[in-house]
Design a protein around this motif. Structure first.
Motif, short mmCIF file in Angstrom:
data_model
loop_
_atom_site.label_atom_id
_atom_site.label_comp_id
_atom_site.label_asym_id
_atom_site.label_seq_id
_atom_site.Cartn_x
_atom_site.Cartn_y
_atom_site.Cartn_z
N HIS A 178 0.81 -1.22 0.00
CA HIS A 178 0.00 0.00 0.00
C HIS A 178 0.85 1.27 0.00
O HIS A 178 0.30 2.37 -0.05
CB HIS A 178 -0.92 0.01 1.23
N LEU A 229 -9.48 14.00 0.11
CA LEU A 229 -9.98 12.65 0.30
C LEU A 229 -11.24 12.41 -0.52
O LEU A 229 -11.40 11.35 -1.14
CB LEU A 229 -10.26 12.39 1.78
N THR A 237 -3.51 9.76 6.80
CA THR A 237 -4.23 11.03 6.68
C THR A 237 -4.16 11.83 7.97
O THR A 237 -3.96 13.05 7.96
CB THR A 237 -5.69 10.80 6.28
N SER A 286 -6.73 -1.49 4.09
CA SER A 286 -6.53 -0.32 3.24
C SER A 286 -7.12 0.93 3.87
O SER A 286 -6.48 1.99 3.93
CB SER A 286 -7.15 -0.56 1.86
N VAL A 315 -1.60 9.71 -1.36
CA VAL A 315 -2.54 10.42 -0.49
C VAL A 315 -1.81 11.52 0.29
O VAL A 315 -2.25 12.68 0.32
CB VAL A 315 -3.23 9.44 0.48
N THR A 343 -5.12 4.21 5.36
CA THR A 343 -5.46 5.54 4.88
C THR A 343 -5.79 6.47 6.03
O THR A 343 -5.39 7.64 6.04
CB THR A 343 -6.65 5.47 3.90
N LEU A 391 -0.41 5.20 -0.34
CA LEU A 391 -0.36 6.03 0.86
C LEU A 391 0.49 7.28 0.62
O LEU A 391 0.15 8.37 1.07
CB LEU A 391 0.20 5.22 2.04
#
Length: 287
Positions: free
Chosen positions: A14, A125, A63, A55, A21, A59, A18
């Motif tokens: 991931h 997001l 975040t 996942s 993001v 996130t 990530l």
């Protein structure tokens, strides 16, 4: 494989997403790397026992780390605005959201810096990564209505932001034109000089399904992706910003959108989803 090794392997699966993001939230490749590393430290310390949606959990962690970094940055600049209790209904339709989401990579990072941290996170997001407001609310410790209001307020502020001045646009055009020439000639060394060392190439899901790499990081690897290619790409203005299209502005199948900072390319977005392409203002441009 031990439990720790399994968790590390899953995290690596991931990592690229990530980092993407974190980069979209923070606008800084180095800070994005710091956020992902901090997220890993938290994940490793907590373990993933009982986590059903890995996942979504990852996130949430990255975040929250990025949001804390944004707030710290804003505090240092002494311009942080308390956005608790944002007002206003989400009156924007899905078409407006799609256009904004696809334009973030090449014209919006500077505008995002004008938003408060919570506005920026809610917008990124929802409008870029299509995270539902219920999930955003859990990430930000807010109500879904508050998360929706934050994204809506950010969207309105972004829509009202002025475009780049003509002098800046001309400099951006020169960089994009040089990138196209070097790509077509297979001039790898020139490509590398035009790219920021931490440049990111991001393809949307449609482009990725067609064979494009979902995410490529670093000047050398991004330059290698384009070197000797883009033979049929053509210069264009994408929502008023210099970019490239393939095969033509009249019938685009792929848009190459650029984020340029200090005359160096820091991000390239490949947009290929037909419904999003149809909503973009794409105009031909002759060098």
């Amino acid at each position: 494989m031990t439990e720790d090794e399994f968790l590390a392997a899953r995290f690596e699966e991931h990592r690229a997403r990530l980092r993407n993001v974190a980069y979209r939230v923070l606008g800084s490749p180095s800070e994005a790397d710091d956020a992902v590393q901090e997220a890993w430290l938290r994940v490793n310390a907590a373990g993933a026992g009982g986590v059903e949606n890995l996942s979504g959990w990852l996130t949430t962690i990255v975040t929250r780390v990025a949001l804390n970094m944004l707030k710290s940055r804003a505090s240092r600049r002494e311009d942080f605005v308390d956005d608790q209790g944002a007002q206003g209904a989400d009156e924007d339709g899905p078409e407006e959201s799609a256009v904004l989401a696809d334009s973030v990579g090449f014209a919006m990072l500077m505008v995002l810096d004008t938003l408060t941290p919570s506005e920026r996170v809610a917008f990124v997001l929802h409008d870029i990564f299509t995270v539902p407001f219920d999930e955003i609310a859990r990430i930000m410790d807010r109500t879904p209505a508050s998360a929706r209001q934050l994204a809506s307020r950010a969207r309105r502020r972004i829509q009202g932001a002025p475009g780049p001045p003509e002098a800046a646009k001309a400099r951006q055009r020169a960089v994009v034109d040089a990138f196209l020439r070097a790509s077509q000639l297979g001039d790898l060394s020139t490509l590398i000089t035009l790219l920021d060392p931490d440049v990111a190439l991001h393809a949307d899901q449609t482009a990725a399904r067609a064979g494009a790499p979902g995410l490529v990081l670093g000047a050398v690897d991004v330059a290698g992706t384009f070197s000797g290619r883009a033979q049929a790409a053509r210069p264009a203005l994408i929502n008023g910003t210099p970019g490239l299209v393939w095969p033509s502005a009249e019938h685009p199948k792929v848009v190459f959108a650029f984020t340029i900072t200090n005359e160096m390319i820091t991000m390239i977005d490949m947009v290929s989803a037909p419904d999003h392409l149809a909503l973009l203002d794409i105009r031909p441009h002759t060098p």
